[in-house]
Design a protein around this motif. Structure first.
Motif, PDB file in Angstrom:
ATOM      1  N   TYR A  73     -43.936 -25.381  25.046  1.00 36.27           N
ATOM      2  CA  TYR A  73     -43.691 -25.111  26.469  1.00 36.27           C
ATOM      3  C   TYR A  73     -42.192 -25.043  26.738  1.00 36.27           C
ATOM      4  O   TYR A  73     -41.718 -24.136  27.444  1.00 36.27           O
ATOM      5  N   MET A 106     -40.887 -21.778  25.678  1.00 39.40           N
ATOM      6  CA  MET A 106     -41.310 -20.661  26.519  1.00 39.40           C
ATOM      7  C   MET A 106     -40.572 -20.619  27.857  1.00 39.40           C
ATOM      8  O   MET A 106     -40.464 -19.554  28.466  1.00 39.40           O
ATOM      9  N   THR A 107     -40.057 -21.745  28.326  1.00 36.10           N
ATOM     10  CA  THR A 107     -39.299 -21.719  29.578  1.00 36.10           C
ATOM     11  C   THR A 107     -38.010 -20.919  29.436  1.00 36.10           C
ATOM     12  O   THR A 107     -37.414 -20.521  30.437  1.00 36.10           O
ATOM     13  N   HIS A 155     -43.564 -16.521  30.207  1.00 38.40           N
ATOM     14  CA  HIS A 155     -43.823 -17.948  30.432  1.00 38.40           C
ATOM     15  C   HIS A 155     -45.066 -18.121  31.301  1.00 38.40           C
ATOM     16  O   HIS A 155     -45.933 -18.960  31.020  1.00 38.40           O
TER      17      HIS A 155
END
Length: 214
Positions: free
Chosen positions: A79, A82-83, A90
């Motif tokens: 995560y 992906m930010t 995202h």
């Protein structure tokens, strides 16, 4: 005319309250061969995210199961990585991981992620490949919803693939449209121009067509 409003969001994961500029209305002036709208406001629209955990404000009304998955997801290294990716990639990642994404949403979000990357860059090439796979997966549902929209989307995807340097895949995608009889003069123009750019091995982005500028 573009009209903005100040919106208040509350993150469903940690309760953080934050403001963002909402878009009440906006005008567009055609779109590029890859579908990117020409507008006075930046496109694609900015996705507001929680300043604490970067959870997208557009994902609302989570079920208990989705909330549990989301809270666990934001703690993962995947995560966090992906930010840093395009915001629509995202968004797609989060929707997929919590089990809410659809094949149509995925295709749309990955198209927008491609718009957010530089033509021909490694990220652009990777997202173009993912977009092609998503478009193929969503093809039957798109045709059922409306052949004209499917044709337009295939042209957008073909141009993203062309801009990424995948001329063979882009040409093959346009060939698929040849079996559909729902194209109109405007779509024929876009197909012809795209084929010429593929033949020239041109990866440049064509923002709008003179015939469509109003």
């Amino acid at each position: 005319m573009t009209i903005l409003s100040t919106e208040i969001a509350v993150c469903p994961l940690d309760g953080t309250r934050y403001e963002y500029a909402g878009l009440l209305s906006h005008g567009t002036y055609g779109c590029g061969l890859d579908g990117l709208p020409v507008a006075l406001t930046p496109m694609p629209h900015r996705i507001p995210r929680c300043p604490t955990c970067a959870f997208p404000a557009w994902i609302e009304k989570l079920t208990d199961a989705e909330l549990a998955k989301a809270r666990a997801l934001v703690e993962t290294p995947a995560y966090a990585a992906m930010t840093l990716e395009p915001s629509y990639a995202h968004l797609d990642f989060v929707l997929t991981e919590i089990g809410r994404g659809t094949v149509l949403q995925r295709a749309d979000h990955l198209l927008k992620a491609c718009w957010q990357t530089s033509t021909g860059s490694p990220d652009n090439v990777a997202y173009a490949r993912a977009l092609g796979e998503a478009a193929d997966a969503a093809s039957d549902e798109m045709i059922t919803a409306g052949v004209e929209n499917w044709v337009a989307f295939q042209i957008f995807v073909a141009n993203v693939e062309r801009q990424a340097g995948d001329f063979k895949r882009a040409a093959a995608r346009l060939d698929q449209i040849g079996t559909v009889t729902a194209t109109d003069a405007k779509m024929d123009l876009r197909i012809a121009l795209t084929r010429r750019l593929i033949s020239d091995k041109d990866i440049s982005r064509v923002e709008t067509l003179p015939e469509e500028a109003t």
